[in-house]
Write a protein that holds these residues in place. Structure first.
Motif, PDB file in Angstrom:
ATOM      1  N   ALA A 222     -10.692 -27.151  -6.468  1.00 49.08           N
ATOM      2  CA  ALA A 222      -9.910 -26.656  -7.539  1.00 49.08           C
ATOM      3  C   ALA A 222      -8.367 -26.042  -6.999  1.00 49.08           C
ATOM      4  O   ALA A 222      -7.531 -26.201  -7.600  1.00 49.08           O
ATOM      5  N   TYR A 223      -8.637 -25.151  -5.796  1.00 51.90           N
ATOM      6  CA  TYR A 223      -7.583 -24.748  -5.405  1.00 51.90           C
ATOM      7  C   TYR A 223      -6.487 -26.073  -4.948  1.00 51.90           C
ATOM      8  O   TYR A 223      -5.260 -25.846  -5.015  1.00 51.90           O
ATOM      9  N   THR A 224      -6.863 -26.830  -4.183  1.00 47.09           N
ATOM     10  CA  THR A 224      -6.003 -27.747  -3.790  1.00 47.09           C
ATOM     11  C   THR A 224      -5.332 -28.695  -4.661  1.00 47.09           C
ATOM     12  O   THR A 224      -4.475 -28.847  -4.788  1.00 47.09           O
ATOM     13  N   GLN A 225      -6.042 -28.902  -5.973  1.00 44.56           N
ATOM     14  CA  GLN A 225      -5.460 -29.814  -6.984  1.00 44.56           C
ATOM     15  C   GLN A 225      -4.537 -28.827  -7.812  1.00 44.56           C
ATOM     16  O   GLN A 225      -3.775 -29.492  -8.308  1.00 44.56           O
ATOM     17  N   TRP A 226      -4.912 -27.501  -7.889  1.00 45.53           N
ATOM     18  CA  TRP A 226      -3.906 -26.636  -8.432  1.00 45.53           C
ATOM     19  C   TRP A 226      -2.573 -26.667  -7.846  1.00 45.53           C
ATOM     20  O   TRP A 226      -1.700 -26.725  -8.453  1.00 45.53           O
ATOM     21  N   HIS A 227      -2.750 -26.526  -6.630  1.00 49.36           N
ATOM     22  CA  HIS A 227      -1.426 -26.483  -5.844  1.00 49.36           C
ATOM     23  C   HIS A 227      -0.677 -27.987  -5.603  1.00 49.36           C
ATOM     24  O   HIS A 227       0.574 -27.854  -5.498  1.00 49.36           O
ATOM     25  N   LEU A 228      -1.385 -28.936  -5.581  1.00 50.36           N
ATOM     26  CA  LEU A 228      -0.763 -30.124  -5.412  1.00 50.36           C
ATOM     27  C   LEU A 228      -0.236 -30.667  -6.832  1.00 50.36           C
ATOM     28  O   LEU A 228       0.432 -31.897  -6.875  1.00 50.36           O
ATOM     29  N   GLU A 229      -0.689 -29.994  -7.891  1.00 46.05           N
ATOM     30  CA  GLU A 229      -0.047 -30.119  -9.297  1.00 46.05           C
ATOM     31  C   GLU A 229      -0.565 -31.421  -9.736  1.00 46.05           C
ATOM     32  O   GLU A 229      -0.670 -31.521 -11.105  1.00 46.05           O
ATOM     33  N   ARG A 230      -1.188 -32.473  -9.025  1.00 50.65           N
ATOM     34  CA  ARG A 230      -1.816 -33.534  -9.740  1.00 50.65           C
ATOM     35  C   ARG A 230      -3.221 -34.039  -8.976  1.00 50.65           C
ATOM     36  O   ARG A 230      -3.233 -33.601  -7.655  1.00 50.65           O
ATOM     37  N   GLY A 231      -3.971 -34.664  -9.511  1.00 49.71           N
ATOM     38  CA  GLY A 231      -5.209 -34.502  -8.849  1.00 49.71           C
ATOM     39  C   GLY A 231      -5.488 -35.764  -7.389  1.00 49.71           C
ATOM     40  O   GLY A 231      -4.490 -36.485  -7.692  1.00 49.71           O
ATOM     41  N   LEU A 232      -6.150 -35.573  -6.761  1.00 53.31           N
ATOM     42  CA  LEU A 232      -6.194 -36.319  -5.582  1.00 53.31           C
ATOM     43  C   LEU A 232      -7.222 -37.490  -6.049  1.00 53.31           C
ATOM     44  O   LEU A 232      -8.355 -37.328  -6.321  1.00 53.31           O
ATOM     45  N   ARG A 233      -6.896 -38.774  -5.939  1.00 50.42           N
ATOM     46  CA  ARG A 233      -7.874 -39.758  -6.140  1.00 50.42           C
ATOM     47  C   ARG A 233      -9.016 -39.934  -5.303  1.00 50.42           C
ATOM     48  O   ARG A 233      -9.952 -40.016  -5.866  1.00 50.42           O
ATOM     49  N   SER A 234      -8.621 -39.664  -4.080  1.00 54.53           N
ATOM     50  CA  SER A 234      -9.987 -39.747  -3.182  1.00 54.53           C
ATOM     51  C   SER A 234     -10.996 -38.447  -3.231  1.00 54.53           C
ATOM     52  O   SER A 234     -12.055 -38.758  -3.048  1.00 54.53           O
ATOM     53  N   LEU A 235     -10.572 -37.422  -3.852  1.00 52.22           N
ATOM     54  CA  LEU A 235     -11.395 -36.210  -4.055  1.00 52.22           C
ATOM     55  C   LEU A 235     -12.392 -36.614  -5.329  1.00 52.22           C
ATOM     56  O   LEU A 235     -13.370 -35.980  -5.251  1.00 52.22           O
ATOM     57  N   GLY A 236     -11.832 -37.284  -6.048  1.00 52.05           N
ATOM     58  CA  GLY A 236     -12.534 -37.638  -7.386  1.00 52.05           C
ATOM     59  C   GLY A 236     -13.513 -38.916  -7.291  1.00 52.05           C
ATOM     60  O   GLY A 236     -14.601 -38.879  -8.093  1.00 52.05           O
ATOM     61  N   ALA A 237     -13.391 -39.620  -5.927  1.00 56.61           N
ATOM     62  CA  ALA A 237     -13.975 -40.698  -5.553  1.00 56.61           C
ATOM     63  C   ALA A 237     -15.658 -40.486  -5.705  1.00 56.61           C
ATOM     64  O   ALA A 237     -16.047 -39.612  -4.511  1.00 56.61           O
ATOM     65  N   GLY A 238     -16.381 -41.334  -6.327  1.00 56.19           N
ATOM     66  CA  GLY A 238     -17.863 -40.890  -6.134  1.00 56.19           C
ATOM     67  C   GLY A 238     -18.666 -42.085  -5.252  1.00 56.19           C
ATOM     68  O   GLY A 238     -18.162 -43.119  -4.851  1.00 56.19           O
TER      69      GLY A 238
END
Length: 238
Positions: A222-238
């Protein structure tokens, strides 16, 4: 000078034509760089394997009008096969290189380069649990970019801790008086784990429980995506 040398980590590659690739690198001296590697998809290529994702290489490049061309590559860190050969390590490595690219879009960032090389080295060595390497890298990369989380004092009023209420949007832990609606309360061990990850204390990190790791990992994401302002594609990959 049309010819120059650089040290870089391969972040990703794309096919170009029948035999070439465009290689995206994080370099020590120039930040994010995209360059053409000619003929590397041919079986006869002498340095194609040195330009795979997660590899660290000493490069010779020729300046071009739109894209530079890689003319030589010598391996400095052969992390690619070790990271790509294991699915969980590959997912973690993908998060790390995507984050590095996003954080370094503005130009040279030597500290970010060294953090990524160190993170990939630790990931490839497989002596520290994958999620700890990933989360430790993310926290330290964000800290190097100026977004170090406050984990000891209330980030709103400065009241000394320990505090276990985590307000990602405020940048760290808060006391009861500064509580924001909807923020999570963590176990004390999860906050201690976040501190250990931020300082690179693998011994303490490895001793954490599964519950503490799950809590800390959710906060790091959550902290990473808050500061990068948009989601990381790879962080959401299952």
């Amino acid at each position: 000078m049309p010819l120059y040398r650089e040290e870089g980590v391969v972040l990703r590659t794309h096919k170009l034509g029948e035999a070439d690739r465009i290689v995206t690198l994080l370099t020590r001296g120039r930040g994010v760089l995209r360059a053409v590697a000619k003929g590397v998809r041919r079986t006869s290529s002498k340095f194609g394997a040195r330009l795979e994702p997660f590899m660290v290489a000493d490069l010779q490049l020729f300046e071009g009008r739109s894209l530079d061309t890689i003319t030589q590559a010598a391996t400095l860190g052969a992390y690619g096969p070790h990271v790509s050969g294991d699915y969980e390590r590959y997912r973690a490595g993908s998060v790390m290189v995507e984050t590095a690219e996003r954080l370094c879009e503005g130009g040279p960032a030597p500290e970010q380069y060294l953090l990524l090389v160190g993170g990939l080295r630790t990931l490839a060595a497989a002596k520290v649990d994958v999620e700890l390497v990933r989360d430790g890298y993310l926290l330290r990369a964000l800290a190097a970019a100026g977004w170090s989380p406050g984990l000891d004092e209330c980030v709103r009023c400065g009241a000394p801790g320990p505090h276990t209420l985590m307000a990602v949007q405020l940048g760290g832990v808060v006391c009861e008086d500064c509580r924001v609606p909807g923020i999570p309360r963590l176990d004390e061990g999860a906050v201690a784990l976040l501190r250990a990850l931020l300082s690179g204390d693998w011994e303490t990190s490895q001793a954490s429980s599964e519950r503490e790791r799950n809590q800390a990992s959710g906060i790091v994401a959550a902290y990473t995506q808050w500061h990068l302002e948009r989601g990381l594609r790879s962080l959401g990959a299952g």
